[in-house]
Design a protein around this motif. Structure first.
Motif, mmCIF file in Angstrom:
data_model
loop_
_atom_site.group_PDB
_atom_site.id
_atom_site.type_symbol
_atom_site.label_atom_id
_atom_site.label_comp_id
_atom_site.label_asym_id
_atom_site.label_seq_id
_atom_site.Cartn_x
_atom_site.Cartn_y
_atom_site.Cartn_z
ATOM 1 N N LEU A 140 0.838 -1.206 0.000
ATOM 2 C CA LEU A 140 0.000 0.000 0.000
ATOM 3 C C LEU A 140 0.866 1.247 0.000
ATOM 4 O O LEU A 140 0.674 2.164 -0.811
ATOM 5 C CB LEU A 140 -0.920 -0.004 1.222
ATOM 6 N N PHE A 141 1.846 1.289 0.892
ATOM 7 C CA PHE A 141 2.657 2.505 0.974
ATOM 8 C C PHE A 141 3.563 2.648 -0.240
ATOM 9 O O PHE A 141 3.772 3.761 -0.740
ATOM 10 C CB PHE A 141 3.470 2.526 2.272
ATOM 11 N N GLU A 142 4.099 1.544 -0.731
ATOM 12 C CA GLU A 142 4.957 1.625 -1.926
ATOM 13 C C GLU A 142 4.182 2.164 -3.121
ATOM 14 O O GLU A 142 4.731 2.896 -3.944
ATOM 15 C CB GLU A 142 5.566 0.256 -2.250
ATOM 16 N N PHE B 141 -0.709 12.351 1.536
ATOM 17 C CA PHE B 141 0.554 11.603 1.524
ATOM 18 C C PHE B 141 1.352 11.844 2.798
ATOM 19 O O PHE B 141 1.990 10.929 3.329
ATOM 20 C CB PHE B 141 1.380 11.953 0.289
ATOM 21 N N GLU B 142 1.334 13.075 3.314
ATOM 22 C CA GLU B 142 2.064 13.357 4.555
ATOM 23 C C GLU B 142 1.519 12.521 5.717
ATOM 24 O O GLU B 142 2.276 12.087 6.585
ATOM 25 C CB GLU B 142 1.993 14.853 4.897
ATOM 26 N N VAL B 143 0.220 12.300 5.737
ATOM 27 C CA VAL B 143 -0.382 11.476 6.793
ATOM 28 C C VAL B 143 0.098 10.030 6.658
ATOM 29 O O VAL B 143 0.553 9.415 7.634
ATOM 30 C CB VAL B 143 -1.925 11.563 6.744
ATOM 31 N N HIS B 144 0.018 9.482 5.460
ATOM 32 C CA HIS B 144 0.532 8.118 5.255
ATOM 33 C C HIS B 144 2.013 8.041 5.640
ATOM 34 O O HIS B 144 2.448 7.119 6.316
ATOM 35 C CB HIS B 144 0.370 7.688 3.790
ATOM 36 N N LYS B 145 2.786 9.017 5.180
ATOM 37 C CA LYS B 145 4.228 8.991 5.407
ATOM 38 C C LYS B 145 4.538 9.049 6.907
ATOM 39 O O LYS B 145 5.381 8.306 7.402
ATOM 40 C CB LYS B 145 4.877 10.181 4.682
ATOM 41 N N TYR B 146 3.827 9.911 7.612
ATOM 42 C CA TYR B 146 4.047 10.026 9.054
ATOM 43 C C TYR B 146 3.811 8.671 9.738
ATOM 44 O O TYR B 146 4.647 8.205 10.523
ATOM 45 C CB TYR B 146 3.110 11.082 9.647
ATOM 46 N N PHE B 147 2.690 8.068 9.438
ATOM 47 C CA PHE B 147 2.378 6.789 10.096
ATOM 48 C C PHE B 147 3.394 5.711 9.723
ATOM 49 O O PHE B 147 3.835 4.934 10.567
ATOM 50 C CB PHE B 147 0.964 6.331 9.751
ATOM 51 N N GLN B 148 3.748 5.652 8.453
ATOM 52 C CA GLN B 148 4.678 4.615 8.018
ATOM 53 C C GLN B 148 6.054 4.821 8.652
ATOM 54 O O GLN B 148 6.692 3.869 9.081
ATOM 55 C CB GLN B 148 4.783 4.589 6.486
ATOM 56 N N PHE B 228 -17.291 10.946 3.502
ATOM 57 C CA PHE B 228 -16.062 11.694 3.775
ATOM 58 C C PHE B 228 -14.972 10.720 4.196
ATOM 59 O O PHE B 228 -15.245 9.562 4.501
ATOM 60 C CB PHE B 228 -16.298 12.754 4.864
ATOM 61 N N TRP B 229 -13.738 11.194 4.200
ATOM 62 C CA TRP B 229 -12.609 10.315 4.527
ATOM 63 C C TRP B 229 -12.174 10.524 5.966
ATOM 64 O O TRP B 229 -12.146 11.660 6.448
ATOM 65 C CB TRP B 229 -11.452 10.552 3.551
ATOM 66 N N MET B 230 -11.869 9.433 6.634
ATOM 67 C CA MET B 230 -11.435 9.516 8.031
ATOM 68 C C MET B 230 -10.071 8.846 8.187
ATOM 69 O O MET B 230 -9.780 7.832 7.548
ATOM 70 C CB MET B 230 -12.419 8.780 8.933
ATOM 71 N N ILE B 231 -9.283 9.437 9.061
ATOM 72 C CA ILE B 231 -7.993 8.867 9.448
ATOM 73 C C ILE B 231 -8.149 8.429 10.899
ATOM 74 O O ILE B 231 -8.465 9.247 11.759
ATOM 75 C CB ILE B 231 -6.888 9.948 9.368
ATOM 76 N N GLU B 232 -7.952 7.135 11.158
ATOM 77 C CA GLU B 232 -8.165 6.644 12.517
ATOM 78 C C GLU B 232 -6.983 5.792 12.987
ATOM 79 O O GLU B 232 -6.946 4.596 12.729
ATOM 80 C CB GLU B 232 -9.469 5.844 12.595
ATOM 81 N N PRO B 233 -6.036 6.406 13.712
ATOM 82 C CA PRO B 233 -4.978 5.605 14.324
ATOM 83 C C PRO B 233 -5.481 4.967 15.615
ATOM 84 O O PRO B 233 -6.375 5.508 16.279
ATOM 85 C CB PRO B 233 -3.878 6.627 14.629
ATOM 86 N N GLU B 234 -4.921 3.820 15.950
ATOM 87 C CA GLU B 234 -5.247 3.137 17.211
ATOM 88 C C GLU B 234 -3.951 2.506 17.709
ATOM 89 O O GLU B 234 -3.254 1.838 16.940
ATOM 90 C CB GLU B 234 -6.309 2.060 16.975
ATOM 91 N N VAL B 235 -3.618 2.752 18.975
ATOM 92 C CA VAL B 235 -2.328 2.280 19.486
ATOM 93 C C VAL B 235 -2.499 1.547 20.812
ATOM 94 O O VAL B 235 -3.000 2.117 21.790
ATOM 95 C CB VAL B 235 -1.339 3.448 19.687
ATOM 96 N N ALA B 247 -1.639 13.025 18.145
ATOM 97 C CA ALA B 247 -2.481 13.871 17.295
ATOM 98 C C ALA B 247 -1.762 15.192 16.992
ATOM 99 O O ALA B 247 -1.718 15.645 15.840
ATOM 100 C CB ALA B 247 -3.830 14.137 17.970
ATOM 101 N N ASP B 248 -1.194 15.775 18.022
ATOM 102 C CA ASP B 248 -0.500 17.053 17.869
ATOM 103 C C ASP B 248 0.698 16.909 16.928
ATOM 104 O O ASP B 248 0.893 17.714 15.996
ATOM 105 C CB ASP B 248 -0.048 17.515 19.272
ATOM 106 N N ASP B 249 1.478 15.878 17.147
ATOM 107 C CA ASP B 249 2.683 15.677 16.351
ATOM 108 C C ASP B 249 2.343 15.368 14.889
ATOM 109 O O ASP B 249 2.964 15.903 13.960
ATOM 110 C CB ASP B 249 3.498 14.526 16.964
ATOM 111 N N LEU B 250 1.339 14.531 14.695
ATOM 112 C CA LEU B 250 0.894 14.194 13.338
ATOM 113 C C LEU B 250 0.443 15.445 12.588
ATOM 114 O O LEU B 250 0.869 15.709 11.458
ATOM 115 C CB LEU B 250 -0.255 13.181 13.415
ATOM 116 N N LEU B 251 -0.421 16.226 13.219
ATOM 117 C CA LEU B 251 -0.931 17.435 12.562
ATOM 118 C C LEU B 251 0.207 18.387 12.217
ATOM 119 O O LEU B 251 0.280 18.905 11.097
ATOM 120 C CB LEU B 251 -1.917 18.167 13.473
ATOM 121 N N LYS B 252 1.083 18.611 13.187
ATOM 122 C CA LYS B 252 2.164 19.579 12.953
ATOM 123 C C LYS B 252 3.086 19.112 11.828
ATOM 124 O O LYS B 252 3.491 19.904 10.976
ATOM 125 C CB LYS B 252 2.945 19.823 14.243
ATOM 126 N N ASN B 253 3.410 17.840 11.807
ATOM 127 C CA ASN B 253 4.259 17.313 10.732
ATOM 128 C C ASN B 253 3.601 17.447 9.369
ATOM 129 O O ASN B 253 4.227 17.907 8.410
ATOM 130 C CB ASN B 253 4.564 15.834 10.990
#
Lengths: 448, 448
Positions: A140-142, B141-148, B228-235, B247-253
């Motif tokens: 997915l990411f690639e 893409f920045e959201v995907h990149k941050y998580f990856q 609509f599109w949602m981004i849902e991290p779970e840790v 949340a803060d770090d993700l948004l700022k990045n």
């Protein structure tokens, strides 16, 4: 630090370094004096062996810790370069976060894939599904990365559409509880984002969608889902040969990077396939993609007609899955792009070739799976497109906007769709599509 | 080379270098002797000026080329470091690919956003929508990149579910044409991927979804969509404070990288907002996120009660959009995370605090928009979760699998949901949610 990072940066680790790991128990063996608990933290298919010595076992009641329990462990790293696992952890502290009840269905003993399909919320806690989902995530990411690096714009094509999927009757409907046309008209779940992507390519030039698509498929095969993810690039100023090159380059990049970044998962999956998975993928990576005319495929299949259920091999036929697989498995022995199909078995929007018989379409077939990609150059000529719609009795009104694109600076445009789950099947060697998506949806069943 | 790449790598360009550009005409002015055609290739909100001199104008019929036409132009680059546009192209060859019909609705004259909403397939050919969609793509893409990069696993939560969204009656139903329960039970379009993501966090530890979600919202506000599109991290192993930091770090990045990588689009959008957009975003980037208890918010709002439509400000109330906006716009003057809401206005699965009144939830509010993110620590205690479900009369059977997660090695788990379109609104300054998604879906209407 995750187990994956430790394995990747093994040269930066030092003996006796203090580390803390959180994860889940894979196995627990030993006695009162020494215990070996392997844990997995979800970052890799590889586990970490934790060694608990002496009195600590009494202190932490380590004999009560069951497979599946969540733990937090701290201690000193012990490098073991001579062993299969290049390091282990000598625990100095251990916190049992949550043990498991005895009916936890994931156990050491072999379980069947059928059984695991009944518990999609838990099956990822087996090695197989851990590996598959890690590879899925990598692909997915690639794919996103490839498109972004090549200056494609991601487009959110709508999921809810007025498009009935060319009337194939295999479209799912959407409405609210009152069933009173929430959208003031019949609404469907999208079967493709292509038409909408075309409108964005006419302006952004290079675009792609990566989103769920839907089919009211009643067939219960190992290759179909009612809900699956599709990748659909669309590029203005591209013709058939350009888009085939794009498909080949995208696949090779995504697969190569996934193999390189996930040696443990790929080794595990390769082992399950009698070590035939990696050689097959590497052969694809090393070879130029074979491109072959549909009409030549027909000639190549004819000598083998007796081997098929559908034995009537002739120009104009739609290739069945058995023919596609035979072509890629036996004749080409690798991925193959079949081009220029008869127009009568392809969609109305495809570019009509000069022979008046075929369209500039391609299907990319891969061994073991059959069709992985379908695409085409689009008909850019307003009159030709309209004429084809009329021939096929496709109502003009709902697609007036799509026709209009051709009147407003439309450049030649080409694109394709990759069934993302089929790509995951190809790269993992998994033979049932229900095992490469977390929560598979098929007719007659919603699990969780 | 795209216009964006040329602008980015301006130092590598040389005067008189041969280049070829494909794109669409933005404007065409001049006379028989010299003509200036600006074209856009979709890579940037910036255009390229093409200069056509002398006889070439007759040869290429440049006076007939209309705004919106697709072109291919070759020629020599002319660097103009003193000018606003740092280069232009002296055409030696020009191919008109497709001109536009006279009824092309995108013209130089001002058009209203309302009018453009009627033609979602064409509105991206204006500067505004070009800029918005480029920023949307960057954020995605920045959201995907941050998580990856932070070792999250992307999980495809199912779109079609048996979950009726806690019975709020605002869920869309799915069935096939026969309306005969294609899935052998009532099937809904997902309102969240959270519950499914939780099951994957319990094993992969850090996961996220990024997918369409749906509401049968009948309100026609500027902040709601049916799709609509949602981004849902779970840790897993995360508690409330950890997930707020995430949340803060993700948004700022995501916002910082988007601003840095798209100076032209952000300058264009900033200009539309009287140069107040970039300062607002930069203030957020430079400041630590404000965190405030719900009970303190109530006290802070009380002195302003008369300003609101809902004037009864008391502990236990649900904050309306007007209160949320006032808090972030006027009191905090920036993004703010409100924590520990009364349990009666929040979902059943949230962690019950020791005060027995509140749950470990947070909403992140931003100026101009209100709620951008909602999240919580989840209730990890089986008995507490079951008791809360019983209090709220939520049927146990359909959620047995979800309850069971707590019996099978569940670690504390926290997560949140970002409405992706609201994030795009925040970063672009666009005030209507229908203008930040290519094909908006709302009650009563499907356009294209």
């Amino acid at each position: 630090m995750t187990i994956k990072t430790m394995l990747k940066k093994i040269n930066t680790l030092t003996d006796l370094q203090e580390i803390t790991v959180e994860g889940w128990v894979i196995s627990n063996r030993g006695n009162d004096k020494i215990r070996f608990i392997t844990i997995n933290d979800g970052s890799s298919v590889s586990n970490l062996q934790v060694v608990i010595k002496g009195d600590l076992n009494n202190q932490f009641n380590t004999d009560k810790i069951l497979m599946g329990a969540s733990l937090k462990v701290s201690g000193q790293l012990h490098l073991t370069p001579e062993a299969k696992q290049p390091f282990e952890l000598n625990a100095s502290n251990l916190v049992l976060i949550n043990n498991v009840a005895e009916d936890f269905p994931i156990q050491k003993k072999e379980t069947t894939l059928d059984f695991l399909r009944e518990i999609p919320h838990l099956r990822h806690r087996t090695n197989l599904f851990r590996a598959v989902m890690i590879i899925r995530n990598s692909l997915l990411f690639e794919v996103h990365k490839y498109f972004q690096e090549h200056e494609f714009l991601n487009v959110a094509a709508p999921i809810i559409t007025s498009n009935d999927g060319e009337g194939a009757g295999e479209t799912l409907l959407v409405d609210d509880e009152s069933k009173d046309y929430f959208f003031k008209q019949k609404a469907f779940l999208g079967v493709t984002g292509q038409l909408h992507a075309e409108s964005y390519a006419a302006g952004f030039k290079k675009v792609y969608t990566f989103a769920p698509t839907f089919r009211a498929e009643n067939s219960h095969t190992s290759r179909h889902l009612a809900e699956f993810w599709m990748i659909e690039p669309e590029v203005a100023f591209y013709r058939l040969n350009n888009i085939i090159d794009l498909a080949d380059d995208l696949l090779k990049n995504a697969i190569r990077n996934t193999i390189n970044n996930h040696p443990d998962e790929m080794a595990f999956l390769d082992n399950l396939q009698n070590n035939e998975l990696l050689p097959t993928l590497n052969k694809f990576l090393d070879k130029k993609l074979t491109v072959i005319e549909y009409k030549d495929v027909v000639e190549k299949l004819k000598p083998f007609a007796e081997q098929f259920e559908e034995k009537d091999i002739h120009f104009g036929m739609d290739l069945a899955s058995e023919h596609e697989k035979f072509l890629s498995d036996k004749i080409v022995n690798g991925p193959v792009a079949v081009i220029n199909y008869p127009k009568d078995i392809k969609a109305f929007y495809m570019y009509q070739n000069e022979d008046n018989q075929t369209v500039a379409a391609f299907d990319l077939l891969v061994p073991g799976i059959g069709e992985l990609i379908g695409g085409s150059q689009r008909e850019e000529r307003y009159d030709k497109l309209l004429q084809r719609m009329n021939e096929l009795k496709i109502p003009q009104e709902p697609l007036k906007w799509y026709l209009d694109l051709r009147r407003f600076g439309y450049a030649p445009s080409s694109g394709f769709g990759i069934g993302f789950e089929r790509l995951v099947m190809y790269v993992t060697g998994v033979s049932n599509i229900r095992d490469v998506i977390p929560f598979p949806r098929v007719a007659g069943s919603i699990k969780m």
